[in-house]
Scaffold this motif. Structure first.
Motif, short mmCIF file in Angstrom:
data_model
loop_
_atom_site.label_atom_id
_atom_site.label_comp_id
_atom_site.label_asym_id
_atom_site.label_seq_id
_atom_site.Cartn_x
_atom_site.Cartn_y
_atom_site.Cartn_z
N PHE A 72 0.95 -1.28 0.33
CA PHE A 72 -0.32 -0.08 -0.09
C PHE A 72 0.97 0.85 -0.27
CE2 PHE A 72 0.33 -1.84 4.45
CZ PHE A 72 0.78 -0.87 4.88
N SER A 73 0.50 1.99 -0.27
CA SER A 73 1.21 3.67 -0.59
C SER A 73 0.82 4.55 -0.34
CB SER A 73 2.00 3.33 -1.78
OG SER A 73 0.61 3.85 -3.09
N ALA A 74 1.57 5.38 -0.30
CA ALA A 74 0.88 7.27 0.38
C ALA A 74 1.38 8.13 -1.37
CB ALA A 74 1.13 7.65 1.43
N GLU A 75 1.17 9.12 -1.56
CA GLU A 75 1.45 9.34 -2.66
C GLU A 75 0.60 10.43 -2.83
OE1 GLU A 75 -0.15 8.15 -6.09
OE2 GLU A 75 0.72 6.11 -5.87
N GLY A 76 2.21 11.45 -2.64
CA GLY A 76 1.78 13.20 -2.45
C GLY A 76 1.77 14.24 -3.34
N LEU A 77 2.28 15.14 -3.74
CA LEU A 77 2.31 16.46 -4.35
C LEU A 77 4.05 15.60 -5.34
CD1 LEU A 77 1.81 18.68 -6.07
CD2 LEU A 77 1.91 20.13 -4.39
N PHE A 78 3.80 16.35 -6.60
CA PHE A 78 5.39 16.10 -6.98
C PHE A 78 5.37 15.08 -7.69
CE2 PHE A 78 5.34 20.43 -6.09
CZ PHE A 78 5.18 21.11 -7.23
N GLY A 79 4.78 14.10 -7.01
CA GLY A 79 5.27 12.05 -7.11
C GLY A 79 6.32 11.93 -4.99
N ALA A 122 7.79 -8.08 3.39
CA ALA A 122 9.52 -7.88 2.90
C ALA A 122 10.25 -7.16 4.27
CB ALA A 122 9.41 -7.73 1.34
N ASP A 123 9.21 -6.46 4.83
CA ASP A 123 9.67 -5.44 5.89
C ASP A 123 10.06 -4.32 5.37
OD1 ASP A 123 8.81 -7.41 8.57
OD2 ASP A 123 10.56 -8.78 8.04
N LEU A 124 10.00 -4.13 4.48
CA LEU A 124 10.00 -3.55 3.43
C LEU A 124 9.61 -1.73 3.36
CD1 LEU A 124 11.52 -1.85 0.97
CD2 LEU A 124 10.51 -3.12 -0.21
N VAL A 125 9.51 -0.85 3.64
CA VAL A 125 9.14 0.58 3.68
C VAL A 125 9.71 1.62 2.52
CG1 VAL A 125 8.67 3.16 4.67
CG2 VAL A 125 8.44 0.80 5.56
#
Length: 73
Positions: A27-34, A43-46
């Motif tokens: 899952f992801s959060a996406e902001g202004l300008f990418g 995968a214990d990955l952020v």
């Protein structure tokens, strides 16, 4: 955190400010300008990426995920 990954009734790929991968793997959060935060629980990955106007965070995110997947095998 678990509730934020429950799809909204009106949008199956969005839940409580997070974009949900349809297969449930991330899952992801996406902001202004990418700007992006991508969480891959299995995968214990952020991945956190800052960009500027015109930046391409999708290519960088894909490269990081591929490199991590190759290293974990």
């Amino acid at each position: 955190i678990d509730e934020s990954r429950v799809p909204a009734p009106t949008n199956p790929v969005y839940g409580l400010q997070w974009w949900l991968n349809p297969d449930g793997s991330s899952f992801s959060a996406e902001g202004l300008f990418g700007q992006r935060i991508v969480v891959v629980p299995d995968a214990d990955l952020v991945i956190a990426i800052n960009t500027t106007p015109g930046g391409d965070s999708f290519t960088l995110t894909a490269a990081i995920r591929a490199a991590f997947a190759g290293a974990s095998q």
